[in-house]
Motif scaffolding. Sequence first.
Motif, PDB file in Angstrom:
ATOM      1  N   SER A 161      -3.359  30.355   7.600  1.00  0.00           N
ATOM      2  CA  SER A 161      -4.486  30.301   8.538  1.00  0.00           C
ATOM      3  C   SER A 161      -5.001  28.877   8.709  1.00  0.00           C
ATOM      4  CB  SER A 161      -5.618  31.218   8.067  1.00  0.00           C
ATOM      5  OG  SER A 161      -5.213  32.567   8.139  1.00  0.00           O
ATOM      6  N   ARG A 162      -5.085  28.136   7.626  1.00  0.00           N
ATOM      7  CA  ARG A 162      -5.526  26.735   7.727  1.00  0.00           C
ATOM      8  C   ARG A 162      -4.519  25.902   8.512  1.00  0.00           C
ATOM      9  NH1 ARG A 162      -6.687  27.542   2.331  1.00  0.00           N
ATOM     10  NH2 ARG A 162      -4.892  26.282   1.697  1.00  0.00           N
ATOM     11  N   LEU A 163      -3.238  26.109   8.248  1.00  0.00           N
ATOM     12  CA  LEU A 163      -2.205  25.379   8.966  1.00  0.00           C
ATOM     13  C   LEU A 163      -2.248  25.735  10.450  1.00  0.00           C
ATOM     14  CD1 LEU A 163       0.194  23.472   9.083  1.00  0.00           C
ATOM     15  CD2 LEU A 163       1.652  25.373   8.309  1.00  0.00           C
ATOM     16  N   PHE A 164      -2.430  27.014  10.761  1.00  0.00           N
ATOM     17  CA  PHE A 164      -2.501  27.430  12.152  1.00  0.00           C
ATOM     18  C   PHE A 164      -3.707  26.785  12.849  1.00  0.00           C
ATOM     19  CE2 PHE A 164      -3.580  30.271  15.664  1.00  0.00           C
ATOM     20  CZ  PHE A 164      -2.358  30.335  16.315  1.00  0.00           C
ATOM     21  N   ALA A 165      -4.837  26.723  12.172  1.00  0.00           N
ATOM     22  CA  ALA A 165      -6.027  26.077  12.744  1.00  0.00           C
ATOM     23  C   ALA A 165      -5.756  24.599  13.015  1.00  0.00           C
ATOM     24  CB  ALA A 165      -7.229  26.244  11.807  1.00  0.00           C
ATOM     25  N   LEU A 166      -5.055  23.952  12.115  1.00  0.00           N
ATOM     26  CA  LEU A 166      -4.690  22.552  12.312  1.00  0.00           C
ATOM     27  C   LEU A 166      -3.792  22.412  13.547  1.00  0.00           C
ATOM     28  CD1 LEU A 166      -4.726  19.656  10.865  1.00  0.00           C
ATOM     29  CD2 LEU A 166      -2.433  20.304  10.136  1.00  0.00           C
ATOM     30  N   ILE A 167      -2.822  23.289  13.668  1.00  0.00           N
ATOM     31  CA  ILE A 167      -1.916  23.275  14.822  1.00  0.00           C
ATOM     32  C   ILE A 167      -2.704  23.485  16.115  1.00  0.00           C
ATOM     33  CG2 ILE A 167      -0.049  24.568  15.958  1.00  0.00           C
ATOM     34  CD1 ILE A 167       1.054  25.033  13.023  1.00  0.00           C
ATOM     35  N   GLU A 168      -3.580  24.470  16.115  1.00  0.00           N
ATOM     36  CA  GLU A 168      -4.414  24.728  17.294  1.00  0.00           C
ATOM     37  C   GLU A 168      -5.236  23.489  17.661  1.00  0.00           C
ATOM     38  OE1 GLU A 168      -5.598  28.328  18.914  1.00  0.00           O
ATOM     39  OE2 GLU A 168      -3.481  27.779  18.960  1.00  0.00           O
ATOM     40  N   GLY A 169      -5.714  22.787  16.656  1.00  0.00           N
ATOM     41  CA  GLY A 169      -6.510  21.587  16.878  1.00  0.00           C
ATOM     42  C   GLY A 169      -5.714  20.424  17.463  1.00  0.00           C
ATOM     43  N   ARG A 170      -4.402  20.504  17.378  1.00  0.00           N
ATOM     44  CA  ARG A 170      -3.548  19.437  17.914  1.00  0.00           C
ATOM     45  C   ARG A 170      -3.215  19.635  19.390  1.00  0.00           C
ATOM     46  NH1 ARG A 170      -4.782  17.405  13.527  1.00  0.00           N
ATOM     47  NH2 ARG A 170      -3.314  16.434  12.090  1.00  0.00           N
ATOM     48  N   LYS A 171      -3.552  20.801  19.939  1.00  0.00           N
ATOM     49  CA  LYS A 171      -3.290  21.048  21.367  1.00  0.00           C
ATOM     50  C   LYS A 171      -4.010  20.003  22.203  1.00  0.00           C
ATOM     51  CE  LYS A 171      -2.423  26.013  21.356  1.00  0.00           C
ATOM     52  NZ  LYS A 171      -2.925  27.327  21.811  1.00  0.00           N
ATOM     53  N   THR A 194       0.748  10.165  18.433  1.00  0.00           N
ATOM     54  CA  THR A 194       0.141  10.067  17.102  1.00  0.00           C
ATOM     55  C   THR A 194       0.250  11.345  16.280  1.00  0.00           C
ATOM     56  OG1 THR A 194      -2.039  10.701  17.956  1.00  0.00           O
ATOM     57  CG2 THR A 194      -1.525   8.345  17.906  1.00  0.00           C
ATOM     58  N   SER A 195       0.832  12.395  16.863  1.00  0.00           N
ATOM     59  CA  SER A 195       0.909  13.672  16.157  1.00  0.00           C
ATOM     60  C   SER A 195       2.221  14.374  16.474  1.00  0.00           C
ATOM     61  CB  SER A 195      -0.263  14.575  16.567  1.00  0.00           C
ATOM     62  OG  SER A 195      -0.050  15.908  16.151  1.00  0.00           O
ATOM     63  N   TYR A 196       2.980  14.687  15.437  1.00  0.00           N
ATOM     64  CA  TYR A 196       4.234  15.425  15.619  1.00  0.00           C
ATOM     65  C   TYR A 196       3.962  16.798  16.224  1.00  0.00           C
ATOM     66  CZ  TYR A 196       8.521  17.957  14.550  1.00  0.00           C
ATOM     67  OH  TYR A 196       9.661  18.725  14.637  1.00  0.00           O
ATOM     68  N   THR A 197       2.906  17.452  15.748  1.00  0.00           N
ATOM     69  CA  THR A 197       2.554  18.763  16.279  1.00  0.00           C
ATOM     70  C   THR A 197       2.228  18.666  17.763  1.00  0.00           C
ATOM     71  OG1 THR A 197       1.729  19.456  14.116  1.00  0.00           O
ATOM     72  CG2 THR A 197       0.998  20.738  16.016  1.00  0.00           C
ATOM     73  N   ALA A 198       1.479  17.645  18.150  1.00  0.00           N
ATOM     74  CA  ALA A 198       1.161  17.445  19.566  1.00  0.00           C
ATOM     75  C   ALA A 198       2.436  17.191  20.371  1.00  0.00           C
ATOM     76  CB  ALA A 198       0.170  16.298  19.729  1.00  0.00           C
ATOM     77  N   GLN A 199       3.391  16.471  19.788  1.00  0.00           N
ATOM     78  CA  GLN A 199       4.679  16.250  20.459  1.00  0.00           C
ATOM     79  C   GLN A 199       5.385  17.575  20.725  1.00  0.00           C
ATOM     80  OE1 GLN A 199       7.312  13.716  18.238  1.00  0.00           O
ATOM     81  NE2 GLN A 199       5.965  11.940  18.378  1.00  0.00           N
ATOM     82  N   LEU A 200       5.431  18.418  19.704  1.00  0.00           N
ATOM     83  CA  LEU A 200       6.076  19.720  19.852  1.00  0.00           C
ATOM     84  C   LEU A 200       5.397  20.534  20.946  1.00  0.00           C
ATOM     85  CD1 LEU A 200       6.632  20.761  16.125  1.00  0.00           C
ATOM     86  CD2 LEU A 200       8.416  20.252  17.801  1.00  0.00           C
ATOM     87  N   LEU A 201       4.079  20.610  20.887  1.00  0.00           N
ATOM     88  CA  LEU A 201       3.333  21.403  21.860  1.00  0.00           C
ATOM     89  C   LEU A 201       3.513  20.860  23.275  1.00  0.00           C
ATOM     90  CD1 LEU A 201       0.146  21.990  19.705  1.00  0.00           C
ATOM     91  CD2 LEU A 201       1.753  23.772  20.462  1.00  0.00           C
ATOM     92  N   ALA A 202       3.532  19.541  23.411  1.00  0.00           N
ATOM     93  CA  ALA A 202       3.710  18.920  24.724  1.00  0.00           C
ATOM     94  C   ALA A 202       5.108  19.183  25.280  1.00  0.00           C
ATOM     95  CB  ALA A 202       3.451  17.413  24.642  1.00  0.00           C
ATOM     96  N   GLY A 203       6.081  19.399  24.403  1.00  0.00           N
ATOM     97  CA  GLY A 203       7.454  19.662  24.826  1.00  0.00           C
ATOM     98  C   GLY A 203       7.653  21.041  25.420  1.00  0.00           C
ATOM     99  N   LEU A 231       4.735  28.874  13.376  1.00  0.00           N
ATOM    100  CA  LEU A 231       3.303  28.830  13.707  1.00  0.00           C
ATOM    101  C   LEU A 231       3.052  28.008  14.970  1.00  0.00           C
ATOM    102  CD1 LEU A 231       1.639  28.490  10.190  1.00  0.00           C
ATOM    103  CD2 LEU A 231       1.681  30.516  11.672  1.00  0.00           C
ATOM    104  N   VAL A 232       3.789  26.922  15.141  1.00  0.00           N
ATOM    105  CA  VAL A 232       3.649  26.117  16.360  1.00  0.00           C
ATOM    106  C   VAL A 232       4.043  26.955  17.578  1.00  0.00           C
ATOM    107  CG1 VAL A 232       4.447  24.073  17.623  1.00  0.00           C
ATOM    108  CG2 VAL A 232       3.974  23.907  15.167  1.00  0.00           C
ATOM    109  N   LEU A 233       5.136  27.690  17.463  1.00  0.00           N
ATOM    110  CA  LEU A 233       5.574  28.536  18.567  1.00  0.00           C
ATOM    111  C   LEU A 233       4.538  29.618  18.871  1.00  0.00           C
ATOM    112  CD1 LEU A 233       7.811  29.222  20.608  1.00  0.00           C
ATOM    113  CD2 LEU A 233       8.794  30.704  18.849  1.00  0.00           C
ATOM    114  N   LEU A 234       4.005  30.245  17.839  1.00  0.00           N
ATOM    115  CA  LEU A 234       2.973  31.261  18.046  1.00  0.00           C
ATOM    116  C   LEU A 234       1.756  30.659  18.757  1.00  0.00           C
ATOM    117  CD1 LEU A 234       3.081  33.191  14.637  1.00  0.00           C
ATOM    118  CD2 LEU A 234       4.038  33.921  16.836  1.00  0.00           C
ATOM    119  N   ALA A 235       1.338  29.479  18.304  1.00  0.00           N
ATOM    120  CA  ALA A 235       0.188  28.820  18.936  1.00  0.00           C
ATOM    121  C   ALA A 235       0.463  28.526  20.403  1.00  0.00           C
ATOM    122  CB  ALA A 235      -0.165  27.535  18.185  1.00  0.00           C
ATOM    123  N   ALA A 236       1.659  28.082  20.692  1.00  0.00           N
ATOM    124  CA  ALA A 236       2.022  27.764  22.077  1.00  0.00           C
ATOM    125  C   ALA A 236       1.983  29.003  22.963  1.00  0.00           C
ATOM    126  CB  ALA A 236       3.415  27.129  22.126  1.00  0.00           C
TER     127      ALA A 236
END
Length: 110
Positions: free
Chosen positions: A11-21, A27-36, A76-81
């Motif tokens: 849940s904490r990791l998912f919240a972090l991922i959501e915060g990277r949207k 500056t963020s690998y997660t943001a790179q993934l989401l932007a892709g 989790l990144v895919l779920l968030a997307a």
Amino acid sequence: MTETNGQATLSRLFALIEGRKGKDPETSYTAQLLAGGVGKIAEKLGEEAIETVLAAVTGEREALIHESADLLYHLLVLLAARGIRPEDVFAELEKREGRSGIEEKCARKR
């Protein structure tokens, strides 16, 4: 790690991922993934799944732990997307609890 701690960690990791949207992909690998987009995220998830399988087959315990963590993160990144929360997946697993896998699969075919 207890069940509650594991869920709290996810849940904490998912919240972090959501915060990277919408954050800077530079500056963020997660943001790179989401932007892709979902296609790129799914591709990366597939790569991580293969690496997890290979680690399992070779019997390298530490590699399997590492790759499993990568796999969960990318899932989790895919779920968030897609706007799906881990709790949605937990609820689906709870619905299946106590049913045999064969019984559950047969029920889906109907």
